[in-house]
Design a protein around this motif. Sequence first.
Motif, PDB file in Angstrom:
ATOM      1  N   LYS A  46       0.845  -1.194   0.000  1.00 23.06           N
ATOM      2  CA  LYS A  46       0.000   0.000   0.000  1.00 23.06           C
ATOM      3  C   LYS A  46       0.884   1.250   0.000  1.00 23.06           C
ATOM      4  O   LYS A  46       1.880   1.300   0.713  1.00 23.06           O
ATOM      5  CB  LYS A  46      -0.870   0.019   1.254  1.00 23.06           C
ATOM      6  N   VAL A  47       0.479   2.224  -0.792  1.00 26.41           N
ATOM      7  CA  VAL A  47       1.245   3.463  -0.896  1.00 26.41           C
ATOM      8  C   VAL A  47       0.304   4.653  -0.727  1.00 26.41           C
ATOM      9  O   VAL A  47      -0.814   4.640  -1.239  1.00 26.41           O
ATOM     10  CB  VAL A  47       1.918   3.579  -2.285  1.00 26.41           C
ATOM     11  N   ILE A  48       0.765   5.655  -0.014  1.00 21.61           N
ATOM     12  CA  ILE A  48       0.021   6.911   0.098  1.00 21.61           C
ATOM     13  C   ILE A  48       0.875   8.026  -0.495  1.00 21.61           C
ATOM     14  O   ILE A  48       2.047   8.146  -0.162  1.00 21.61           O
ATOM     15  CB  ILE A  48      -0.302   7.240   1.572  1.00 21.61           C
ATOM     16  N   VAL A  49       0.291   8.792  -1.402  1.00 30.57           N
ATOM     17  CA  VAL A  49       0.983   9.930  -2.005  1.00 30.57           C
ATOM     18  C   VAL A  49       0.261  11.198  -1.561  1.00 30.57           C
ATOM     19  O   VAL A  49      -0.951  11.321  -1.742  1.00 30.57           O
ATOM     20  CB  VAL A  49       0.991   9.836  -3.546  1.00 30.57           C
ATOM     21  N   THR A  50       0.999  12.108  -0.943  1.00 34.57           N
ATOM     22  CA  THR A  50       0.378  13.337  -0.447  1.00 34.57           C
ATOM     23  C   THR A  50       1.116  14.550  -0.998  1.00 34.57           C
ATOM     24  O   THR A  50       2.286  14.469  -1.337  1.00 34.57           O
ATOM     25  CB  THR A  50       0.452  13.412   1.094  1.00 34.57           C
ATOM     26  N   LEU A  51       0.418  15.672  -1.062  1.00 36.09           N
ATOM     27  CA  LEU A  51       1.062  16.920  -1.445  1.00 36.09           C
ATOM     28  C   LEU A  51       2.000  17.356  -0.330  1.00 36.09           C
ATOM     29  O   LEU A  51       1.696  17.163   0.854  1.00 36.09           O
ATOM     30  CB  LEU A  51       0.004  18.006  -1.672  1.00 36.09           C
ATOM     31  N   LYS A  52       3.139  17.933  -0.696  1.00 37.52           N
ATOM     32  CA  LYS A  52       4.054  18.455   0.312  1.00 37.52           C
ATOM     33  C   LYS A  52       3.406  19.612   1.059  1.00 37.52           C
ATOM     34  O   LYS A  52       2.543  20.304   0.522  1.00 37.52           O
ATOM     35  CB  LYS A  52       5.341  18.932  -0.363  1.00 37.52           C
ATOM     36  N   ASN A  53       3.865  19.814   2.280  1.00 41.82           N
ATOM     37  CA  ASN A  53       3.407  20.975   3.033  1.00 41.82           C
ATOM     38  C   ASN A  53       3.759  22.234   2.267  1.00 41.82           C
ATOM     39  O   ASN A  53       4.842  22.340   1.710  1.00 41.82           O
ATOM     40  CB  ASN A  53       4.089  21.018   4.400  1.00 41.82           C
ATOM     41  N   GLY A  54       2.837  23.160   2.226  1.00 41.86           N
ATOM     42  CA  GLY A  54       3.102  24.407   1.531  1.00 41.86           C
ATOM     43  C   GLY A  54       2.580  24.405   0.109  1.00 41.86           C
ATOM     44  O   GLY A  54       2.418  25.467  -0.480  1.00 41.86           O
ATOM     45  N   VAL A  55       2.305  23.225  -0.437  1.00 40.23           N
ATOM     46  CA  VAL A  55       1.727  23.170  -1.783  1.00 40.23           C
ATOM     47  C   VAL A  55       0.218  23.348  -1.649  1.00 40.23           C
ATOM     48  O   VAL A  55      -0.418  22.656  -0.851  1.00 40.23           O
ATOM     49  CB  VAL A  55       2.043  21.826  -2.469  1.00 40.23           C
ATOM     50  N   LEU A  56      -0.328  24.270  -2.400  1.00 43.91           N
ATOM     51  CA  LEU A  56      -1.761  24.552  -2.321  1.00 43.91           C
ATOM     52  C   LEU A  56      -2.585  23.327  -2.708  1.00 43.91           C
ATOM     53  O   LEU A  56      -2.237  22.614  -3.648  1.00 43.91           O
ATOM     54  CB  LEU A  56      -2.127  25.710  -3.259  1.00 43.91           C
ATOM     55  N   ASP A  57      -3.679  23.101  -1.993  1.00 41.66           N
ATOM     56  CA  ASP A  57      -4.537  21.950  -2.263  1.00 41.66           C
ATOM     57  C   ASP A  57      -5.983  22.423  -2.378  1.00 41.66           C
ATOM     58  O   ASP A  57      -6.767  22.333  -1.445  1.00 41.66           O
ATOM     59  CB  ASP A  57      -4.385  20.946  -1.112  1.00 41.66           C
TER      60      ASP A  57
END
Lengths: 77, 77
Positions: free
Chosen positions: A4-15
């Motif tokens: 299982k893999v989780i891909v998240t936006l880095k902190n500071g990148v607008l979401d």
Amino acid sequence: MKIKVIVTLKNGVLDPQGKAIQQTLNGMGFSEVNQVRQGKYFDIEVGETDENEAKFKVDEMCKKLLANLVIEDYKIL
Amino acid sequence: MKIKVIVTLKNGVLDPQGKAIQQTLNGMGFSEVNQVRQGKYFDIEVGETDENEAKFKVDEMCKKLLANLVIEDYKIL
């Protein structure tokens, strides 16, 4: 073997997608929600019996395809 | 308090996006990848100090907005 893999936006990148979900939740009465960040989840069935070997392969896949390392982080569970 | 949620398609529900990722990985030389299923991941910052209370709230959010229970399952981490 399933990895299982989780891909998240880095902190500071607008979401903006996460922001929209947060505002919707607030509007539905969940006023205690301060922030939502959305990411991606992958369930990868690898034809390997050795867990370390499988995770090593998945790590390569993340670097090459699944995550954009400029703006995203990934975590192999 | 940050609560993490994973939303996945139920078994048996077609996942064309996962299939496309699998075929791409195979084409890139990762021939040992047999199946990929993609899901969603949410990082929810709830203004609650009690973990059980926060998880209870997030459970409600999943049922009402984040997951489509007809075709999706969710798991609160």
